[in-house]
Design a protein around this motif. Structure first.
Motif, PDB file in Angstrom:
ATOM      1  N   GLY A   1      72.621  49.690  21.854  1.00 53.29           N
ATOM      2  CA  GLY A   1      71.254  50.174  21.723  1.00 53.29           C
ATOM      3  C   GLY A   1      70.363  49.122  21.099  1.00 53.29           C
ATOM      4  O   GLY A   1      70.839  48.099  20.599  1.00 53.29           O
ATOM      5  N   PRO A   2      69.051  49.357  21.105  1.00 50.16           N
ATOM      6  CA  PRO A   2      68.108  48.389  20.531  1.00 50.16           C
ATOM      7  C   PRO A   2      68.152  48.415  19.006  1.00 50.16           C
ATOM      8  O   PRO A   2      68.762  49.302  18.394  1.00 50.16           O
ATOM      9  CB  PRO A   2      66.753  48.885  21.050  1.00 50.16           C
ATOM     10  N   SER A   3      67.494  47.458  18.385  1.00 42.15           N
ATOM     11  CA  SER A   3      67.403  47.426  16.924  1.00 42.15           C
ATOM     12  C   SER A   3      66.754  48.712  16.416  1.00 42.15           C
ATOM     13  O   SER A   3      65.784  49.194  17.003  1.00 42.15           O
ATOM     14  CB  SER A   3      66.569  46.221  16.472  1.00 42.15           C
ATOM     15  N   GLY A   4      67.314  49.248  15.334  1.00 35.86           N
ATOM     16  CA  GLY A   4      66.752  50.440  14.716  1.00 35.86           C
ATOM     17  C   GLY A   4      67.184  51.749  15.339  1.00 35.86           C
ATOM     18  O   GLY A   4      66.678  52.805  14.960  1.00 35.86           O
ATOM     19  N   CYS A   5      68.162  51.725  16.256  1.00 36.00           N
ATOM     20  CA  CYS A   5      68.576  52.962  16.932  1.00 36.00           C
ATOM     21  C   CYS A   5      69.622  53.737  16.136  1.00 36.00           C
ATOM     22  O   CYS A   5      69.969  54.863  16.503  1.00 36.00           O
ATOM     23  CB  CYS A   5      69.102  52.664  18.329  1.00 36.00           C
ATOM     24  N   GLY A   6      70.180  53.139  15.066  1.00 41.46           N
ATOM     25  CA  GLY A   6      71.154  53.842  14.229  1.00 41.46           C
ATOM     26  C   GLY A   6      72.595  53.426  14.428  1.00 41.46           C
ATOM     27  O   GLY A   6      73.485  53.915  13.730  1.00 41.46           O
ATOM     28  N   LYS A   7      72.848  52.492  15.333  1.00 43.89           N
ATOM     29  CA  LYS A   7      74.241  52.144  15.639  1.00 43.89           C
ATOM     30  C   LYS A   7      74.966  51.506  14.456  1.00 43.89           C
ATOM     31  O   LYS A   7      76.117  51.852  14.166  1.00 43.89           O
ATOM     32  CB  LYS A   7      74.308  51.229  16.870  1.00 43.89           C
ATOM     33  N   THR A   8      74.310  50.593  13.745  1.00 45.37           N
ATOM     34  CA  THR A   8      74.946  49.968  12.580  1.00 45.37           C
ATOM     35  C   THR A   8      75.087  50.959  11.433  1.00 45.37           C
ATOM     36  O   THR A   8      76.060  50.910  10.676  1.00 45.37           O
ATOM     37  CB  THR A   8      74.154  48.726  12.138  1.00 45.37           C
TER      38      THR A   8
END
Length: 353
Positions: A36-43
């Motif tokens: 997903g893009p930056s800021g999507c919550g994956k990390t």
């Protein structure tokens, strides 16, 4: 029972909720990518699994044992960070040995395990070097060996290849996948690179605004995207606006051209606008190409991309891209030329918001 369970995970920072009801069952030995893009919550999800972030709600379990109350060093998880985080004052050998020393392993056991890990990443000849004497790819492999040395139950990789150049990224992601398969370790890999996720994953979680928009195999994610976001984020895609003509017969109209879909539009009414997706590689200008559907339009442009030529055509106000293989004997169509694009109706997918 799944090996790694994520149930109704939520995470808020102040009044901002960054992860919404995240659920997933991961089997032992699976390679899962969060894409997903930056800021999507994956990390953030990855850090909750590791114990670096505390869930606002929900449950994390490994092998049936709840992890929420355990500190990171008690979870038996290996993690590789984007920035490598190698100790600059330690040799390659000592970096790999660090976790084993902290765990209280015996010196003979440590040396044997470090030798195994360095052989696995093919850097046993560099055991006495320091991080500054290594390339970026070599440093990342050392970080991987350090995470694996302690025999973790789960391996977490947080965008481990993002700082490397393109060729090294390709070779290293293949090495990571080969090592993961050799060890059979359950792995969660975070990336914003769709090619990485598609090439090495058993399953992919496409994340959008803190939610899992779709979970599936690379084949499923690419060929049957579940939402408009997944369709637009994964791969190159044409988004086509059409009007429903006869819902019962799956008849739609693109501009002034009628098409019969394979996918049902019975949930729509005649006159409704529907969004359709078509991959650029699905179409061809060649007569005799296996096809049951065609659209005629005017060429807008043609761009040389090496092995393919990406041509854009206008069909009823929709600009549709399609790919032609580059061949010295075939001249691409010129701007303004009228062409007919042939494809299978099954490749034209209805996309729901």
């Amino acid at each position: 029972m799944a090996f790694l369970e994520l149930a109704n995970l939520k995470k808020s920072f102040g009044n901002t909720q960054v992860v919404h009801d995240f659920n997933m069952q991961i089997e032992k030995g699976e390679f899962i990518s969060f894409l997903g893009p930056s800021g999507c919550g994956k990390t953030t999800v990855l850090r909750m699994i590791a114990g670096f972030e505390t869930p606002s709600a929900g449950r994390i379990a490994i092998g049936g044992k709840e992890q929420n109350s355990l500190k990171p060093n008690k979870r038996n998880i290996g993690m590789v960070f984007q920035a490598y985080a190698l100790f600059p004052n330690m040799t390659v050998h000592d970096n790999v040995a660090f976790g084993l020393k902290v765990a209280g392993a015996q010196p003979t056991e440590i040396d044997q395990r470090v030798k195994e890990m360095l052989a696995l990443i093919k850097l046993d000849h560099l055991a006495d070097r320091y991080p500054y004497q290594l390339s970026g790819g070599q440093q990342q492999r050392v970080a991987l060996a350090r995470a694996l040395a302690v025999r973790p139950q789960v391996l977490l990789l947080d965008e481990p290849l993002s700082a490397l150049d393109a060729k090294i990224r390709v070779s290293l992601r293949e090495e990571i996948r080969a090592i993961q398969q050799t060890l059979g370790i359950t792995t969660v890999f975070v990336t914003h690179d769709q090619e990485e996720a598609l090439s090495i994953s058993d399953r992919i979680v496409v994340m959008n605004a803190g939610r899992a928009d779709q979970i599936g195999t690379p084949f499923e994610i690419y060929n049957t995207p579940a939402t408009r976001f997944v369709a637009s984020f994964v791969g190159t895609l044409n988004m086509i606006e059409a009007k429903v003509v006869d819902p019962a017969a799956n008849r739609i109209q693109i501009g002034d051209q009628g098409v019969t879909l394979k996918q049902s539009v019975a949930a729509f009414k005649a006159g409704d606008t529907v969004s359709l997706a078509l991959r650029p590689e699905a179409g061809s200008l060649t007569e005799g190409t296996p096809s049951d559907t065609k659209l005629t339009g005017q060429v807008v442009s043609a761009h040389f991309l090496g092995s393919v030529i990406r041509t854009r055509m206008n069909v009823g106000g929709n600009v549709i891209s399609f790919d032609m293989f580059n061949s010295p004997g075939v001249t691409p169509p010129a701007a303004g030329e009228t062409v007919t694009l042939r494809f299978m109706a099954a490749d034209l997918l209805v996309i729901r918001d």
